[in-house]
Design a protein around this motif. Structure first.
Motif, PDB file in Angstrom:
ATOM      1  N   ALA A 284     -18.799 -11.287  19.180  1.00  0.00           N
ATOM      2  CA  ALA A 284     -19.087 -10.911  20.561  1.00  0.00           C
ATOM      3  C   ALA A 284     -18.341  -9.647  20.968  1.00  0.00           C
ATOM      4  CB  ALA A 284     -18.710 -12.063  21.496  1.00  0.00           C
ATOM      5  N   ALA A 285     -17.160  -9.423  20.341  1.00  0.00           N
ATOM      6  CA  ALA A 285     -16.362  -8.232  20.650  1.00  0.00           C
ATOM      7  C   ALA A 285     -16.707  -7.048  19.755  1.00  0.00           C
ATOM      8  CB  ALA A 285     -14.879  -8.552  20.525  1.00  0.00           C
ATOM      9  N   GLY A 286     -17.664  -7.248  18.844  1.00  0.00           N
ATOM     10  CA  GLY A 286     -18.057  -6.160  17.957  1.00  0.00           C
ATOM     11  C   GLY A 286     -17.105  -5.944  16.797  1.00  0.00           C
ATOM     12  N   ARG A 287     -16.229  -6.911  16.532  1.00  0.00           N
ATOM     13  CA  ARG A 287     -15.310  -6.811  15.385  1.00  0.00           C
ATOM     14  C   ARG A 287     -15.981  -7.487  14.184  1.00  0.00           C
ATOM     15  NH1 ARG A 287     -11.785  -8.258  19.741  1.00  0.00           N
ATOM     16  NH2 ARG A 287     -11.900 -10.449  19.074  1.00  0.00           N
ATOM     17  N   TRP A 288     -16.912  -6.773  13.567  1.00  0.00           N
ATOM     18  CA  TRP A 288     -17.781  -7.391  12.571  1.00  0.00           C
ATOM     19  C   TRP A 288     -17.057  -7.728  11.280  1.00  0.00           C
ATOM     20  CZ3 TRP A 288     -21.693  -9.331  14.809  1.00  0.00           C
ATOM     21  CH2 TRP A 288     -22.265  -8.686  15.917  1.00  0.00           C
ATOM     22  N   THR A 289     -16.084  -6.943  10.897  1.00  0.00           N
ATOM     23  CA  THR A 289     -15.344  -7.247   9.666  1.00  0.00           C
ATOM     24  C   THR A 289     -14.616  -8.580   9.806  1.00  0.00           C
ATOM     25  OG1 THR A 289     -15.042  -4.922   9.077  1.00  0.00           O
ATOM     26  CG2 THR A 289     -13.469  -6.487   8.159  1.00  0.00           C
ATOM     27  N   GLU A 290     -13.901  -8.758  10.920  1.00  0.00           N
ATOM     28  CA  GLU A 290     -13.194 -10.018  11.156  1.00  0.00           C
ATOM     29  C   GLU A 290     -14.175 -11.179  11.312  1.00  0.00           C
ATOM     30  OE1 GLU A 290     -12.727  -7.216  12.659  1.00  0.00           O
ATOM     31  OE2 GLU A 290     -10.604  -6.671  12.571  1.00  0.00           O
ATOM     32  N   ALA A 291     -15.322 -10.904  11.932  1.00  0.00           N
ATOM     33  CA  ALA A 291     -16.335 -11.952  12.100  1.00  0.00           C
ATOM     34  C   ALA A 291     -16.848 -12.433  10.749  1.00  0.00           C
ATOM     35  CB  ALA A 291     -17.486 -11.424  12.955  1.00  0.00           C
ATOM     36  N   VAL A 292     -17.110 -11.499   9.835  1.00  0.00           N
ATOM     37  CA  VAL A 292     -17.576 -11.867   8.500  1.00  0.00           C
ATOM     38  C   VAL A 292     -16.518 -12.689   7.771  1.00  0.00           C
ATOM     39  CG1 VAL A 292     -18.109 -10.905   6.223  1.00  0.00           C
ATOM     40  CG2 VAL A 292     -19.186  -9.934   8.252  1.00  0.00           C
ATOM     41  N   GLN A 293     -15.253 -12.277   7.862  1.00  0.00           N
ATOM     42  CA  GLN A 293     -14.185 -13.010   7.187  1.00  0.00           C
ATOM     43  C   GLN A 293     -14.079 -14.441   7.707  1.00  0.00           C
ATOM     44  OE1 GLN A 293     -11.093 -10.235   8.247  1.00  0.00           O
ATOM     45  NE2 GLN A 293     -11.044  -9.335   6.197  1.00  0.00           N
TER      46      GLN A 293
ATOM     47  N   THR B  34     -24.850  -8.195   8.175  1.00  0.00           N
ATOM     48  CA  THR B  34     -24.051  -8.958   7.217  1.00  0.00           C
ATOM     49  C   THR B  34     -23.560 -10.252   7.837  1.00  0.00           C
ATOM     50  OG1 THR B  34     -23.333  -6.902   6.168  1.00  0.00           O
ATOM     51  CG2 THR B  34     -22.039  -8.863   5.714  1.00  0.00           C
ATOM     52  N   TYR B  35     -23.096 -10.147   9.076  1.00  0.00           N
ATOM     53  CA  TYR B  35     -22.620 -11.362   9.747  1.00  0.00           C
ATOM     54  C   TYR B  35     -23.756 -12.351   9.965  1.00  0.00           C
ATOM     55  CZ  TYR B  35     -20.728 -14.545  13.184  1.00  0.00           C
ATOM     56  OH  TYR B  35     -20.339 -15.692  13.837  1.00  0.00           O
ATOM     57  N   ALA B  36     -24.934 -11.850  10.336  1.00  0.00           N
ATOM     58  CA  ALA B  36     -26.075 -12.736  10.572  1.00  0.00           C
ATOM     59  C   ALA B  36     -26.451 -13.506   9.301  1.00  0.00           C
ATOM     60  CB  ALA B  36     -27.268 -11.925  11.072  1.00  0.00           C
ATOM     61  N   ARG B  37     -26.382 -12.838   8.147  1.00  0.00           N
ATOM     62  CA  ARG B  37     -26.707 -13.528   6.886  1.00  0.00           C
ATOM     63  C   ARG B  37     -25.689 -14.640   6.597  1.00  0.00           C
ATOM     64  NH1 ARG B  37     -27.999  -8.214   5.237  1.00  0.00           N
ATOM     65  NH2 ARG B  37     -25.957  -7.956   4.227  1.00  0.00           N
ATOM     66  N   LEU B  38     -24.406 -14.360   6.840  1.00  0.00           N
ATOM     67  CA  LEU B  38     -23.382 -15.381   6.594  1.00  0.00           C
ATOM     68  C   LEU B  38     -23.522 -16.541   7.585  1.00  0.00           C
ATOM     69  CD1 LEU B  38     -20.004 -13.661   5.673  1.00  0.00           C
ATOM     70  CD2 LEU B  38     -21.135 -15.526   4.490  1.00  0.00           C
ATOM     71  N   ARG B  39     -23.847 -16.229   8.804  1.00  0.00           N
ATOM     72  CA  ARG B  39     -24.024 -17.287   9.810  1.00  0.00           C
ATOM     73  C   ARG B  39     -25.200 -18.187   9.435  1.00  0.00           C
ATOM     74  NH1 ARG B  39     -26.760 -18.393  14.553  1.00  0.00           N
ATOM     75  NH2 ARG B  39     -25.504 -19.396  16.211  1.00  0.00           N
ATOM     76  N   THR B  40     -26.292 -17.569   8.996  1.00  0.00           N
ATOM     77  CA  THR B  40     -27.459 -18.352   8.564  1.00  0.00           C
ATOM     78  C   THR B  40     -27.119 -19.228   7.380  1.00  0.00           C
ATOM     79  OG1 THR B  40     -28.977 -16.643   9.369  1.00  0.00           O
ATOM     80  CG2 THR B  40     -29.831 -18.195   7.732  1.00  0.00           C
ATOM     81  N   LEU B  41     -26.372 -18.677   6.417  1.00  0.00           N
ATOM     82  CA  LEU B  41     -25.968 -19.463   5.247  1.00  0.00           C
ATOM     83  C   LEU B  41     -25.106 -20.649   5.674  1.00  0.00           C
ATOM     84  CD1 LEU B  41     -25.761 -19.876   2.172  1.00  0.00           C
ATOM     85  CD2 LEU B  41     -23.770 -18.345   2.209  1.00  0.00           C
ATOM     86  N   ASP B  42     -24.183 -20.399   6.570  1.00  0.00           N
ATOM     87  CA  ASP B  42     -23.300 -21.470   7.042  1.00  0.00           C
ATOM     88  C   ASP B  42     -24.109 -22.604   7.659  1.00  0.00           C
ATOM     89  OD1 ASP B  42     -21.085 -22.930   7.857  1.00  0.00           O
ATOM     90  OD2 ASP B  42     -20.766 -21.720   9.661  1.00  0.00           O
ATOM     91  N   LEU B  43     -25.040 -22.270   8.543  1.00  0.00           N
ATOM     92  CA  LEU B  43     -25.848 -23.291   9.206  1.00  0.00           C
ATOM     93  C   LEU B  43     -26.782 -23.992   8.222  1.00  0.00           C
ATOM     94  CD1 LEU B  43     -26.730 -21.386  12.510  1.00  0.00           C
ATOM     95  CD2 LEU B  43     -24.928 -23.082  12.121  1.00  0.00           C
ATOM     96  N   THR B  44     -27.301 -23.241   7.259  1.00  0.00           N
ATOM     97  CA  THR B  44     -28.210 -23.829   6.266  1.00  0.00           C
ATOM     98  C   THR B  44     -27.472 -24.810   5.368  1.00  0.00           C
ATOM     99  OG1 THR B  44     -29.589 -21.844   6.264  1.00  0.00           O
ATOM    100  CG2 THR B  44     -29.778 -23.308   4.365  1.00  0.00           C
ATOM    101  N   LEU B  45     -26.301 -24.409   4.884  1.00  0.00           N
ATOM    102  CA  LEU B  45     -25.530 -25.306   4.020  1.00  0.00           C
ATOM    103  C   LEU B  45     -25.120 -26.568   4.753  1.00  0.00           C
ATOM    104  CD1 LEU B  45     -23.198 -22.799   2.123  1.00  0.00           C
ATOM    105  CD2 LEU B  45     -25.297 -23.871   1.297  1.00  0.00           C
ATOM    106  N   ASP B  46     -24.869 -26.444   6.038  1.00  0.00           N
ATOM    107  CA  ASP B  46     -24.442 -27.606   6.812  1.00  0.00           C
ATOM    108  C   ASP B  46     -25.538 -28.656   6.893  1.00  0.00           C
ATOM    109  OD1 ASP B  46     -22.222 -28.678   8.260  1.00  0.00           O
ATOM    110  OD2 ASP B  46     -23.355 -28.400  10.121  1.00  0.00           O
TER     111      ASP B  46
END
Length: 226
Positions: A131-140, A203-215
């Protein structure tokens, strides 16, 4: 019998007012005297500095090098420039495709670098960074959420010091259908954490989708068959 010219010269030399013949100095002492004179600071006030001389020598060497290279390259200087441009473009393409070289020691560092937090905590932190635009930290944080969620579901044994690559390889045993996505997620985490890349919304959107899919994915508890 003495000639008239010789008599006049001899007589002039004997006259009281005759000029003294010039003194002849040997060559070596004269050279040393000249060197001593020219070594005085007053003659070297405008001489180039050591750095200037070194730079001039370097650029002369560089000019000779490019001159020799252009002479040996088809098309001369234009051909050499074209080859250099192709090399630069190839390096840039590899850098864009593979990212900055990873540091071997750093890439073996642990995935979690702080105290134990739940998957929900990591997801909350990831969303706040996004939400703050800190995409590197968001991906981590999203990658940490993925791994922590798998640990909470007992698909991975909680183990201090586990790396993202190790987590992806171990999780692929019970989630074989997502093995490629897990490996890609681990590479992404390493790239933004150790490889100098910057996270971005896609990149963050792909990781978020993976997280929700694996769950929502049912694991293969018995492991893959031979």
């Amino acid at each position: 019998m003495m000639s008239t010219g010789g008599l006049i010269t001899r007589t002039a030399a004997l006259l009281p007012g005759a000029e003294t013949p010039p003194v002849t100095t040997p060559r070596t002492p004269a050279q040393e005297a000249a060197e001593r004179e020219l070594s005085k600071p007053m003659y070297h006030e405008n001489d180039p500095s050591l750095v200037d001389r070194a730079l001039r020598a370097f650029f002369d060497w560089l000019d000779d090098l490019f001159g020799a290279a252009s002479g040996a390259t088809p098309g001369g200087a234009a051909g050499l420039v074209a080859i250099l441009l192709l090399v630069v473009m190839a390096v840039a393409a590899l850098w864009w495709r593979l990212g900055a070289p990873r540091r071997a020691a750093a890439s073996a560092s642990a995935l979690f670098d702080d105290g134990v937090r739940s998957a929900a905590d990591h997801r909350t932190a990831a969303e706040a960074h996004a939400a703050a635009g800190r995409w590197t930290e968001a991906v981590q944080e999203r990658m940490r959420a993925v791994v922590r969620s798998l640990e909470e579901r007992t698909l991975l044994d909680p183990r201090p010091g586990r790396t993202a690559d190790e987590a992806a390889a171990e999780a692929a045993v019970s989630l074989p259908g997502h093995a490629a996505d897990l490996r890609a997620a681990a590479r992404t985490f390493d790239d933004v954490t150790y490889g100098g890349r910057t996270g971005d919304p896609d990149t963050y959107a792909r990781l978020r989708t993976l997280d929700l899919t694996l769950d929502r994915t049912k694991p293969l508890l018995t492991g893959p068959t031979a």
